[in-house]
Design a protein around this motif. Structure first.
Motif, PDB file in Angstrom:
ATOM      1  N   LYS A  34      -7.005 -34.756 -21.137  1.00 36.25           N
ATOM      2  CA  LYS A  34      -8.066 -34.188 -21.973  1.00 36.25           C
ATOM      3  C   LYS A  34      -7.668 -32.805 -22.484  1.00 36.25           C
ATOM      4  O   LYS A  34      -7.919 -32.470 -23.639  1.00 36.25           O
ATOM      5  N   PHE A  35      -7.053 -32.004 -21.632  1.00 29.61           N
ATOM      6  CA  PHE A  35      -6.616 -30.671 -22.031  1.00 29.61           C
ATOM      7  C   PHE A  35      -5.553 -30.767 -23.120  1.00 29.61           C
ATOM      8  O   PHE A  35      -5.571 -30.026 -24.100  1.00 29.61           O
ATOM      9  N   ARG A  36      -4.638 -31.687 -22.965  1.00 28.26           N
ATOM     10  CA  ARG A  36      -3.565 -31.865 -23.944  1.00 28.26           C
ATOM     11  C   ARG A  36      -4.116 -32.218 -25.324  1.00 28.26           C
ATOM     12  O   ARG A  36      -3.583 -31.798 -26.345  1.00 28.26           O
ATOM     13  N   LEU A  37      -5.204 -32.958 -25.366  1.00 29.23           N
ATOM     14  CA  LEU A  37      -5.795 -33.360 -26.641  1.00 29.23           C
ATOM     15  C   LEU A  37      -6.354 -32.190 -27.445  1.00 29.23           C
ATOM     16  O   LEU A  37      -6.435 -32.267 -28.669  1.00 29.23           O
ATOM     17  N   VAL A  38      -6.746 -31.112 -26.777  1.00 27.13           N
ATOM     18  CA  VAL A  38      -7.311 -29.974 -27.497  1.00 27.13           C
ATOM     19  C   VAL A  38      -6.258 -28.946 -27.902  1.00 27.13           C
ATOM     20  O   VAL A  38      -6.568 -28.024 -28.648  1.00 27.13           O
ATOM     21  N   LEU A  39      -5.033 -29.101 -27.429  1.00 30.99           N
ATOM     22  CA  LEU A  39      -3.983 -28.158 -27.800  1.00 30.99           C
ATOM     23  C   LEU A  39      -3.560 -28.360 -29.247  1.00 30.99           C
ATOM     24  O   LEU A  39      -3.565 -29.479 -29.763  1.00 30.99           O
ATOM     25  N   ASP A  40      -3.164 -27.278 -29.893  1.00 25.56           N
ATOM     26  CA  ASP A  40      -2.699 -27.329 -31.279  1.00 25.56           C
ATOM     27  C   ASP A  40      -1.330 -28.001 -31.321  1.00 25.56           C
ATOM     28  O   ASP A  40      -0.392 -27.561 -30.674  1.00 25.56           O
ATOM     29  N   LYS A  41      -1.207 -29.060 -32.070  1.00 29.42           N
ATOM     30  CA  LYS A  41       0.052 -29.802 -32.145  1.00 29.42           C
ATOM     31  C   LYS A  41       1.057 -29.157 -33.100  1.00 29.42           C
ATOM     32  O   LYS A  41       2.239 -29.404 -33.029  1.00 29.42           O
ATOM     33  N   GLU A  42       0.581 -28.320 -34.008  1.00 27.04           N
ATOM     34  CA  GLU A  42       1.449 -27.693 -35.012  1.00 27.04           C
ATOM     35  C   GLU A  42       1.989 -26.337 -34.557  1.00 27.04           C
ATOM     36  O   GLU A  42       3.116 -25.995 -34.835  1.00 27.04           O
ATOM     37  N   GLY A  43       1.150 -25.553 -33.898  1.00 28.91           N
ATOM     38  CA  GLY A  43       1.542 -24.209 -33.505  1.00 28.91           C
ATOM     39  C   GLY A  43       2.348 -24.212 -32.219  1.00 28.91           C
ATOM     40  O   GLY A  43       2.423 -25.193 -31.502  1.00 28.91           O
ATOM     41  N   GLY A  44       2.933 -23.091 -31.940  1.00 28.82           N
ATOM     42  CA  GLY A  44       3.725 -22.965 -30.727  1.00 28.82           C
ATOM     43  C   GLY A  44       2.911 -22.515 -29.528  1.00 28.82           C
ATOM     44  O   GLY A  44       3.438 -22.388 -28.427  1.00 28.82           O
ATOM     45  N   PHE A  45       1.622 -22.268 -29.752  1.00 31.22           N
ATOM     46  CA  PHE A  45       0.766 -21.779 -28.684  1.00 31.22           C
ATOM     47  C   PHE A  45      -0.453 -22.698 -28.551  1.00 31.22           C
ATOM     48  O   PHE A  45      -0.598 -23.658 -29.293  1.00 31.22           O
ATOM     49  N   CYS A  46      -1.329 -22.377 -27.628  1.00 33.80           N
ATOM     50  CA  CYS A  46      -2.470 -23.271 -27.342  1.00 33.80           C
ATOM     51  C   CYS A  46      -3.324 -23.585 -28.567  1.00 33.80           C
ATOM     52  O   CYS A  46      -3.697 -24.725 -28.789  1.00 33.80           O
ATOM     53  N   ILE A  47      -3.645 -22.556 -29.348  1.00 29.00           N
ATOM     54  CA  ILE A  47      -4.569 -22.796 -30.464  1.00 29.00           C
ATOM     55  C   ILE A  47      -4.039 -22.285 -31.794  1.00 29.00           C
ATOM     56  O   ILE A  47      -4.803 -21.942 -32.686  1.00 29.00           O
ATOM     57  N   GLY A  48      -2.732 -22.262 -31.953  1.00 26.04           N
ATOM     58  CA  GLY A  48      -2.195 -21.847 -33.241  1.00 26.04           C
ATOM     59  C   GLY A  48      -0.805 -21.253 -33.140  1.00 26.04           C
ATOM     60  O   GLY A  48      -0.044 -21.572 -32.233  1.00 26.04           O
ATOM     61  N   ALA A  54      -6.286 -17.904 -24.440  1.00 26.52           N
ATOM     62  CA  ALA A  54      -6.055 -19.220 -23.823  1.00 26.52           C
ATOM     63  C   ALA A  54      -4.623 -19.320 -23.289  1.00 26.52           C
ATOM     64  O   ALA A  54      -4.402 -19.847 -22.198  1.00 26.52           O
ATOM     65  N   ASP A  55      -3.653 -18.805 -24.041  1.00 27.16           N
ATOM     66  CA  ASP A  55      -2.257 -18.830 -23.587  1.00 27.16           C
ATOM     67  C   ASP A  55      -2.062 -17.943 -22.366  1.00 27.16           C
ATOM     68  O   ASP A  55      -1.353 -18.314 -21.429  1.00 27.16           O
ATOM     69  N   VAL A  56      -2.685 -16.776 -22.395  1.00 28.98           N
ATOM     70  CA  VAL A  56      -2.576 -15.841 -21.279  1.00 28.98           C
ATOM     71  C   VAL A  56      -3.179 -16.457 -20.021  1.00 28.98           C
ATOM     72  O   VAL A  56      -2.640 -16.320 -18.925  1.00 28.98           O
ATOM     73  N   HIS A  57      -4.261 -17.159 -20.187  1.00 31.79           N
ATOM     74  CA  HIS A  57      -4.968 -17.747 -19.051  1.00 31.79           C
ATOM     75  C   HIS A  57      -4.223 -18.944 -18.461  1.00 31.79           C
ATOM     76  O   HIS A  57      -4.029 -19.035 -17.257  1.00 31.79           O
ATOM     77  N   CYS A  58      -3.813 -19.865 -19.294  1.00 28.10           N
ATOM     78  CA  CYS A  58      -3.259 -21.115 -18.761  1.00 28.10           C
ATOM     79  C   CYS A  58      -1.740 -21.179 -18.793  1.00 28.10           C
ATOM     80  O   CYS A  58      -1.154 -22.009 -18.102  1.00 28.10           O
ATOM     81  N   GLY A  59      -1.089 -20.330 -19.562  1.00 28.27           N
ATOM     82  CA  GLY A  59       0.366 -20.372 -19.680  1.00 28.27           C
ATOM     83  C   GLY A  59       1.113 -20.312 -18.355  1.00 28.27           C
ATOM     84  O   GLY A  59       1.946 -21.174 -18.060  1.00 28.27           O
ATOM     85  N   PRO A  60       0.859 -19.294 -17.527  1.00 24.35           N
ATOM     86  CA  PRO A  60       1.580 -19.215 -16.255  1.00 24.35           C
ATOM     87  C   PRO A  60       1.339 -20.422 -15.350  1.00 24.35           C
ATOM     88  O   PRO A  60       2.242 -20.905 -14.676  1.00 24.35           O
ATOM     89  N   PHE A  61       0.124 -20.919 -15.371  1.00 26.68           N
ATOM     90  CA  PHE A  61      -0.232 -22.072 -14.550  1.00 26.68           C
ATOM     91  C   PHE A  61       0.535 -23.310 -15.008  1.00 26.68           C
ATOM     92  O   PHE A  61       1.109 -24.047 -14.201  1.00 26.68           O
ATOM     93  N   LEU A  62       0.564 -23.536 -16.313  1.00 24.66           N
ATOM     94  CA  LEU A  62       1.289 -24.688 -16.860  1.00 24.66           C
ATOM     95  C   LEU A  62       2.786 -24.548 -16.658  1.00 24.66           C
ATOM     96  O   LEU A  62       3.485 -25.538 -16.421  1.00 24.66           O
ATOM     97  N   TYR A  63       3.294 -23.325 -16.720  1.00 23.42           N
ATOM     98  CA  TYR A  63       4.708 -23.098 -16.461  1.00 23.42           C
ATOM     99  C   TYR A  63       5.066 -23.515 -15.039  1.00 23.42           C
ATOM    100  O   TYR A  63       6.073 -24.168 -14.802  1.00 23.42           O
TER     101      TYR A  63
END
Length: 69
Positions: A34-48, A54-63
């Motif tokens: 579900k989380f993957r579906l809301v991510l921006d498919k075109e941009g290099g970051f979560c929402i663009g 959003a990147d600051v919050h979830c980036g380290p966790f996903l890494y």
């Protein structure tokens, strides 16, 4: 959406019943899909194309998840 994923991961870590491990894993997999579906498919970051909170919050966790593979 991401908050639910984190809660489920910590739920798996706290789980003391091995019989429920698969149930927790299924919940985590569902949340990740579900989380993957809301991510921006075109941009290099979560929402663009720029770093956002959003990147600051979830980036380290996903890494850490990707490093655990």
């Amino acid at each position: 959406m991401f908050r639910r994923l984190g809660l489920r991961l910590f739920g798996l870590l706290r789980n003391q019943d091995p019989a429920k491990d698969q149930e927790w894993a299924d919940k985590i997999r569902s949340s990740m899909q579900k989380f993957r579906l809301v991510l921006d498919k075109e941009g290099g970051f979560c929402i663009g194309n720029a770093v956002s909170l959003a990147d600051v919050h979830c980036g380290p966790f996903l890494y850490r998840l990707s490093a655990a593979r």
